[in-house]
Design a protein around this motif. Sequence first.
Motif, short mmCIF file in Angstrom:
data_model
loop_
_atom_site.label_atom_id
_atom_site.label_comp_id
_atom_site.label_asym_id
_atom_site.label_seq_id
_atom_site.Cartn_x
_atom_site.Cartn_y
_atom_site.Cartn_z
N UNK A 73 -60.95 92.80 85.83
CA UNK A 73 -61.21 93.79 86.88
C UNK A 73 -62.58 94.43 86.66
N UNK A 74 -62.90 94.77 85.43
CA UNK A 74 -64.19 95.40 85.14
C UNK A 74 -65.34 94.42 85.35
N UNK A 75 -65.13 93.17 85.06
CA UNK A 75 -66.16 92.15 85.33
C UNK A 75 -66.40 92.05 86.83
N UNK A 76 -65.35 92.14 87.60
CA UNK A 76 -65.47 92.14 89.06
C UNK A 76 -66.24 93.37 89.54
N UNK A 123 -65.63 87.05 80.59
CA UNK A 123 -65.83 87.93 79.46
C UNK A 123 -67.00 88.86 79.74
N UNK A 124 -66.90 90.08 79.26
CA UNK A 124 -67.97 91.04 79.44
C UNK A 124 -69.09 90.77 78.44
N UNK A 125 -70.31 90.90 78.90
CA UNK A 125 -71.47 90.73 78.02
C UNK A 125 -71.51 91.87 77.00
N UNK A 126 -72.20 91.64 75.91
CA UNK A 126 -72.30 92.64 74.84
C UNK A 126 -72.84 93.97 75.39
N UNK A 127 -73.79 93.91 76.31
CA UNK A 127 -74.38 95.13 76.87
C UNK A 127 -73.38 95.91 77.72
N UNK A 137 -76.94 99.84 82.18
CA UNK A 137 -75.79 99.01 82.52
C UNK A 137 -74.50 99.80 82.34
N UNK A 138 -73.50 99.46 83.13
CA UNK A 138 -72.18 100.04 82.94
C UNK A 138 -71.56 99.45 81.68
N UNK A 139 -70.80 100.28 80.96
CA UNK A 139 -70.12 99.80 79.76
C UNK A 139 -68.64 100.11 79.90
N UNK A 140 -67.80 99.20 79.37
CA UNK A 140 -66.36 99.33 79.49
C UNK A 140 -65.69 99.21 78.13
N UNK A 141 -64.62 99.96 77.95
CA UNK A 141 -63.80 99.87 76.76
C UNK A 141 -62.33 99.95 77.17
N UNK A 142 -61.45 99.44 76.32
CA UNK A 142 -60.04 99.36 76.66
C UNK A 142 -59.19 99.84 75.51
N UNK A 144 -70.07 104.92 81.81
CA UNK A 144 -69.24 104.42 80.72
C UNK A 144 -67.79 104.62 81.16
N UNK A 145 -66.96 103.61 80.98
CA UNK A 145 -65.58 103.68 81.42
C UNK A 145 -64.67 103.22 80.28
#
Length: 123
Positions: free
Chosen positions: A68-71, A1-5, A41-46, A81-82
């Motif tokens: 994949x984003x965690x990797x 799981x991705x961290x909140x940050x 930090x990098x941030x991801x959304x889906x 930001x992605x």
Amino acid sequence: MLAKANRITSADDYRVIVRRGAKVGGAHTVSYVRSRESGTDARFGFIVSKKVGGAVRRNLVRRRLKAVCHEALGDGISDVDVVVRALPSASLADWNEIRAEVLGALQRRRARSSAAAAQEKGE
């Protein structure tokens, strides 16, 4: 799981990234990448719509995208930001196809930013 940050949670952030970010398309996903200030930090959304499939299929695709984003975070990606939008074909794609597509989009964006930074320095 991705961290909140490392998660994009605000609708306004999604909107800005999708509208102003660099668009990298693939067979199963469309990635929108926007640079951030250095040292963040990098941030991801889906975005996984109902066109991808039912709830079980959408959640499977979302979990794969998150993995994949965690990797990618482990590979040292930062300062971006992605937002990754899954296309309907993503429901039929296997893990390796999705992984290659998303990581490839991040690599292309990283190469473009490196070239732009070098050009600004006059190299």
